[in-house]
Scaffold this active site. Sequence first.
Site, mmCIF file in Angstrom:
data_model
loop_
_atom_site.group_PDB
_atom_site.id
_atom_site.type_symbol
_atom_site.label_atom_id
_atom_site.label_comp_id
_atom_site.label_asym_id
_atom_site.label_seq_id
_atom_site.Cartn_x
_atom_site.Cartn_y
_atom_site.Cartn_z
ATOM 1 N N LYS A 153 6.036 -9.953 -1.250
ATOM 2 C CA LYS A 153 7.483 -9.842 -0.899
ATOM 3 C C LYS A 153 7.634 -9.424 0.451
ATOM 4 O O LYS A 153 8.546 -9.714 1.063
ATOM 5 C CB LYS A 153 8.150 -9.178 -1.957
ATOM 6 N N ILE A 154 7.042 -8.008 0.698
ATOM 7 C CA ILE A 154 7.279 -7.509 1.727
ATOM 8 C C ILE A 154 6.617 -7.987 3.045
ATOM 9 O O ILE A 154 7.283 -8.261 4.230
ATOM 10 C CB ILE A 154 7.106 -5.803 1.569
ATOM 11 N N THR A 231 3.228 0.992 6.196
ATOM 12 C CA THR A 231 4.273 1.371 5.393
ATOM 13 C C THR A 231 3.902 1.008 3.779
ATOM 14 O O THR A 231 4.945 1.062 2.998
ATOM 15 C CB THR A 231 5.658 0.726 5.796
ATOM 16 N N SER A 232 2.725 0.722 3.531
ATOM 17 C CA SER A 232 2.264 0.540 2.062
ATOM 18 C C SER A 232 1.644 1.823 1.581
ATOM 19 O O SER A 232 2.566 2.249 0.590
ATOM 20 C CB SER A 232 1.138 -0.443 2.296
ATOM 21 N N ARG A 233 0.504 2.182 1.475
ATOM 22 C CA ARG A 233 0.038 3.389 0.734
ATOM 23 C C ARG A 233 -0.774 3.922 1.730
ATOM 24 O O ARG A 233 -1.743 3.480 2.769
ATOM 25 C CB ARG A 233 -0.664 2.814 -0.545
ATOM 26 N N ASP A 257 4.773 5.241 7.323
ATOM 27 C CA ASP A 257 5.732 5.869 6.308
ATOM 28 C C ASP A 257 4.932 6.395 5.195
ATOM 29 O O ASP A 257 5.696 7.253 4.184
ATOM 30 C CB ASP A 257 6.365 4.663 5.998
ATOM 31 N N GLU A 262 -0.121 12.544 1.328
ATOM 32 C CA GLU A 262 1.592 12.944 1.364
ATOM 33 C C GLU A 262 1.915 13.878 0.206
ATOM 34 O O GLU A 262 2.951 14.239 0.023
ATOM 35 C CB GLU A 262 2.251 11.763 1.511
ATOM 36 N N HIS A 294 7.962 8.502 3.808
ATOM 37 C CA HIS A 294 8.013 7.599 2.903
ATOM 38 C C HIS A 294 9.595 7.247 2.516
ATOM 39 O O HIS A 294 9.947 7.420 1.530
ATOM 40 C CB HIS A 294 7.084 8.155 1.665
ATOM 41 N N GLN A 295 9.916 6.781 3.368
ATOM 42 C CA GLN A 295 11.396 6.462 3.329
ATOM 43 C C GLN A 295 11.829 4.847 3.643
ATOM 44 O O GLN A 295 12.937 4.516 3.796
ATOM 45 C CB GLN A 295 12.292 7.258 4.262
ATOM 46 N N ALA A 296 10.764 4.031 3.800
ATOM 47 C CA ALA A 296 11.122 2.738 3.861
ATOM 48 C C ALA A 296 11.860 2.044 2.819
ATOM 49 O O ALA A 296 12.648 1.152 3.296
ATOM 50 C CB ALA A 296 9.689 2.076 4.184
ATOM 51 N N PHE A 297 11.925 2.615 1.751
ATOM 52 C CA PHE A 297 12.507 1.875 0.377
ATOM 53 C C PHE A 297 13.960 2.338 0.602
ATOM 54 O O PHE A 297 14.842 1.843 -0.518
ATOM 55 C CB PHE A 297 11.827 2.267 -0.753
HETATM 56 P P1 NAD Z 1 3.479 -7.726 -3.696
HETATM 57 O O1 NAD Z 1 2.725 -7.720 -4.899
HETATM 58 O O2 NAD Z 1 4.623 -8.530 -3.576
HETATM 59 O O3 NAD Z 1 2.588 -8.196 -2.489
HETATM 60 C C1 NAD Z 1 1.281 -7.596 -2.310
HETATM 61 C C2 NAD Z 1 0.153 -8.558 -1.597
HETATM 62 O O4 NAD Z 1 -0.856 -8.048 -1.151
HETATM 63 C C3 NAD Z 1 0.252 -9.814 -2.599
HETATM 64 O O5 NAD Z 1 0.522 -10.844 -1.755
HETATM 65 C C4 NAD Z 1 -1.447 -9.414 -2.888
HETATM 66 O O6 NAD Z 1 -2.140 -10.849 -2.847
HETATM 67 C C5 NAD Z 1 -2.041 -8.882 -1.633
HETATM 68 N N1 NAD Z 1 -3.317 -8.339 -1.604
HETATM 69 C C6 NAD Z 1 -3.723 -7.894 -2.680
HETATM 70 N N2 NAD Z 1 -5.311 -7.369 -2.157
HETATM 71 C C7 NAD Z 1 -5.210 -7.913 -1.018
HETATM 72 C C8 NAD Z 1 -6.245 -7.533 0.093
HETATM 73 N N3 NAD Z 1 -7.517 -7.029 -0.681
HETATM 74 N N4 NAD Z 1 -5.915 -8.075 1.118
HETATM 75 C C9 NAD Z 1 -4.909 -8.447 1.559
HETATM 76 N N5 NAD Z 1 -3.817 -8.703 0.849
HETATM 77 C C10 NAD Z 1 -4.088 -8.423 -0.625
HETATM 78 O O7 NAD Z 1 3.968 -6.198 -3.148
HETATM 79 P P2 NAD Z 1 5.183 -5.954 -2.136
HETATM 80 O O8 NAD Z 1 6.427 -5.838 -3.083
HETATM 81 O O9 NAD Z 1 5.292 -6.718 -0.880
HETATM 82 O O10 NAD Z 1 4.555 -4.370 -1.686
HETATM 83 C C11 NAD Z 1 3.573 -4.058 -0.997
HETATM 84 C C12 NAD Z 1 3.092 -2.701 -0.989
HETATM 85 O O11 NAD Z 1 4.305 -1.772 -0.313
HETATM 86 C C13 NAD Z 1 3.156 -2.257 -2.478
HETATM 87 O O12 NAD Z 1 1.843 -2.240 -3.168
HETATM 88 C C14 NAD Z 1 3.415 -0.801 -2.169
HETATM 89 O O13 NAD Z 1 2.251 0.069 -1.967
HETATM 90 C C15 NAD Z 1 4.147 -0.640 -0.788
HETATM 91 N N6 NAD Z 1 5.548 -0.283 -0.759
HETATM 92 C C16 NAD Z 1 5.891 0.712 0.011
HETATM 93 C C17 NAD Z 1 7.286 1.265 -0.013
HETATM 94 C C18 NAD Z 1 7.688 2.356 0.965
HETATM 95 O O14 NAD Z 1 8.902 2.992 0.717
HETATM 96 N N7 NAD Z 1 7.156 2.851 1.816
HETATM 97 C C19 NAD Z 1 7.928 0.744 -0.937
HETATM 98 C C20 NAD Z 1 7.506 -0.415 -1.775
HETATM 99 C C21 NAD Z 1 6.332 -0.851 -1.630
#
Ligand code: NAD
Length: 329
Positions: A153-154, A231-233, A257, A262, A294-297
């Site tokens: 999604k992101i 901005t993921s983990r 982020d 953290e 960690h404010q992206a959300f």
């Molecule tokens: P999502 O489940 O819609 O998408 C994650 C994608 O990653 C999927 O398409 C999946 O197939 C893919 N993936 C899995 N393993 C992989 C790999 N080894 N290599 C490449 N791609 C791979 O999730 P999302 O809603 O897009 O969120 C993504 C991440 O963003 C979350 O897991 C979370 O850690 C992070 N996040 C961060 C914040 C923030 O405030 N910074 C907020 C929300 C989410």
Amino acid sequence: MRTVIFSAKPYDRTFLDAANGGRHHFTYLETRLERESAPLAAGHDAVCVFVNDAVDAETVTTLAKGGTKLIALRCAGYNNVDLKAAGEHGLTVARVPAYSPHAVAEHTVALMLSLNRKIHRAYARVREGNFALEGLLGFDMHGRTAGVIGTGKIGERVAAILTGFGCRVLAHDPFENPAVTALGARYVGLPDLFAESDVVTLHCPLTEATHHLVDGEALAGMKDGVMLINTSRGALVDTPAVIDALKSGKVGYLGLDVYEEEGPLFFEDRSARLIQDDVFSRLLTFPNVVITGHQAFFTREALRNIAETTIQNITAFETGQGTLHAVTL
Ligand code: NAD
């Protein structure tokens, strides 16, 4: 349901109370959920937790003993919950699978533009009455290659925004997203994405397979002066390896982020205390690093959606009606 909300901030209370409308009984606690604080949940049917609450096996055991049956995450990621232990104790885990991919995608691009056009430095200079442009030279995003790792999604939203800028987008994900291909992005293996991208941005979840996805070897395969955005983990990136790459110039820009360690830092005002984490402190010394806590959300729309889905999860668990966004192993 009697629910204890851990890591509760005033903004959590505002949005959760508004979505709840008095249906469930909430106890708000500022403390994080961890082994030491888990006994505070005794007598509550549900705990509601956020990204840095540490719901390990021992914590799950304490929760189960206290009568907790539901762990409701008010976030999408669930790497901080021991799902095996939860399953063994018969606890249900629910999450908020999507609340605003736009919020995180837009913040991701804000980091890219800040780093590229050096907004963080320009802001400080202009306030000092310094209008010199030396050191602020940027580049056109148009025509650059951006590598998006994780196109859920992101990642999809990031790809769409970057396509709008006129970037060439490369993508990597074990599952191809047709909406991303339709944007004109091309799926490639990681080595090709690293080798060709001017900007590498991470949007996959933290799993065993993605832990330190960006390590010394991955960095060595990237372009000199690459821009890296996470901005993921935090643990997707091996931070000491990135510090080496910043020192050598391999990484030209770093936008974070999230940070692997953290937990003891983020979401609190620590401005009157010394930072004890030397790795984090080193990151703060680079002029080409921008870190947000960690404010992206953190948009109104996202907080409203998080609160509404959390109430929906608790209600669905209690009544068996409506959608419960359960997480299983
Ligand atoms: P999502 O489940 O819609 O998408 C994650 C994608 O990653 C999927 O398409 C999946 O197939 C893919 N993936 C899995 N393993 C992989 C790999 N080894 N290599 C490449 N791609 C791979 O999730 P999302 O809603 O897009 O969120 C993504 C991440 O963003 C979350 O897991 C979370 O850690 C992070 N996040 C961060 C914040 C923030 O405030 N910074 C907020 C929300 C989410």
